[in-house]
Design an enzyme around this catalytic site. Sequence first.
Site, PDB file in Angstrom:
ATOM      1  N   ASP A  55     -33.138 -36.788   0.735  1.00 47.85           N
ATOM      2  CA  ASP A  55     -33.003 -37.473   2.026  1.00 47.85           C
ATOM      3  C   ASP A  55     -33.824 -38.751   2.072  1.00 47.85           C
ATOM      4  OD1 ASP A  55     -31.611 -35.197   2.466  1.00 47.85           O
ATOM      5  OD2 ASP A  55     -33.008 -34.352   3.938  1.00 47.85           O
ATOM      6  N   HIS A  87     -28.111 -28.752  -1.963  1.00 44.35           N
ATOM      7  CA  HIS A  87     -29.135 -27.788  -2.410  1.00 44.35           C
ATOM      8  C   HIS A  87     -29.321 -27.862  -3.927  1.00 44.35           C
ATOM      9  CE1 HIS A  87     -29.967 -25.697   1.427  1.00 44.35           C
ATOM     10  NE2 HIS A  87     -28.796 -26.219   1.730  1.00 44.35           N
ATOM     11  N   GLY A 128     -27.837 -32.456  10.386  1.00 46.88           N
ATOM     12  CA  GLY A 128     -27.851 -32.500   8.919  1.00 46.88           C
ATOM     13  C   GLY A 128     -27.694 -33.912   8.383  1.00 46.88           C
TER      14      GLY A 128
HETATM   15  C1  GLA Z   1     -32.073 -30.915   3.416  1.00 50.49           C
HETATM   16  C2  GLA Z   1     -33.249 -31.258   2.508  1.00 50.49           C
HETATM   17  C3  GLA Z   1     -32.780 -31.933   1.221  1.00 50.49           C
HETATM   18  C4  GLA Z   1     -31.663 -31.134   0.543  1.00 50.49           C
HETATM   19  C5  GLA Z   1     -30.581 -30.761   1.553  1.00 50.49           C
HETATM   20  C6  GLA Z   1     -29.544 -29.833   0.958  1.00 50.49           C
HETATM   21  O1  GLA Z   1     -31.475 -32.081   3.890  1.00 50.49           O
HETATM   22  O2  GLA Z   1     -34.171 -32.085   3.159  1.00 50.49           O
HETATM   23  O3  GLA Z   1     -33.870 -32.109   0.353  1.00 50.49           O
HETATM   24  O4  GLA Z   1     -32.175 -30.007  -0.092  1.00 50.49           O
HETATM   25  O5  GLA Z   1     -31.107 -30.132   2.705  1.00 50.49           O
HETATM   26  O6  GLA Z   1     -28.836 -30.466  -0.047  1.00 50.49           O
END
Ligand code: GLA
Length: 365
Positions: free
Chosen positions: A167, A33, A119
């Site tokens: 990501d 985050h 995740g």
């Molecule tokens: C998701 C979002 C990313 C990032 C993560 C937390 O994967 O797509 O952009 O904010 O959460 O680190």
Amino acid sequence: MTNSPKMNFQRVFGTLPQTQASAPGRVNMLGEHTDYNDGFVLPTAIPQRTTVQIGFSSDARHHFYSAEYDELINFSDDDTIPQKFVTYICGCIRILEKEGYKIPPINLYITSNVPIGAGLSSSAALEIATLRGIRALLNLPLDDVRLAQIGQLAEIRYAGVNCGIMDQMASILADTNTMLFIDTRSLEYRPVPFPTGTEILVIDSGESHNLAAGSGYNQRRAECEESARILGVKALRDITDPKEVEVLPEPLKRRSRHVVTENNRVLEAVKSLPAERFGELMNSSHASQRDDYEISVPAVDALAAILQSIPGVFGARLTGGGFGGACVALVKSGKADVIASEAIDRHHRAGYSGRVLVPEVPVNS
Ligand code: GLA
């Protein structure tokens, strides 16, 4: 994941594909985050990938087939984008068109073994595989960082997740042998070796996460932006001393403390640390996500605590967007399998349903 064994591009579309492309999921080692706060992140690619085969459509519509869902979806430029696996594909096509690229109707055949809802960025893997495939098919003059930005925009505008760029950058630029340090403000990046004598283990908590509209993800981002506004900075990245957030009201104080301390952890982690210190940073990152950012859930906390207590584990933490999903652990080389089975056993005995995602468990085991 069950691929429909009898289907392939030719069976679905009646022609051979013109090209194919793939992209991996990612696991974030540290820096959670922080990306939408202009901060620092440290992901690595996982072995699981999404692959698209692609060719020109023989009619005026796009046709997208997912082997995982065994579903074919047809799509025209005037259609509303459906909220399904095609959201990300249609979103990428729309953004490319908004950027002035004419995308002729295509056939796209997708296979993937990137876990969904854990995740590990299954959506970014699909976006990047699709964008790579379209870039190759049409010879588009777009570099990797630009493709990552297009994938991010597709996710924000069409999937309703107000995400950062980690990501998509990780999916297009990272490999499984090193970590990728990214400054999400300048978009500079560089590979960073894993601490000597280590390997990674990723275990899903069994609690699926979904970051779309209505989840706490967008709310957390809004809280960070509000904090930056009150503190008079462009983004929380501009605060380096956690004491500076003490003036904020709750819950903004805790949210900002997570972001500031997490950025500091990433900056320390890229200095060739021994595994023990890297692991301590992971453990504090987990506590910060649990207590200050409040994005963990009991199944994840139980898993992190179990992992952290097993000899041979240097550190373990919730990885990804949170509200469910997986834990990543840094463990002694050669020990991932035995640590994984002990962790799974204890997690199950505690009433949860963890499962190992990396290293991949062979299908028949
Ligand atoms: C998701 C979002 C990313 C990032 C993560 C937390 O994967 O797509 O952009 O904010 O959460 O680190």
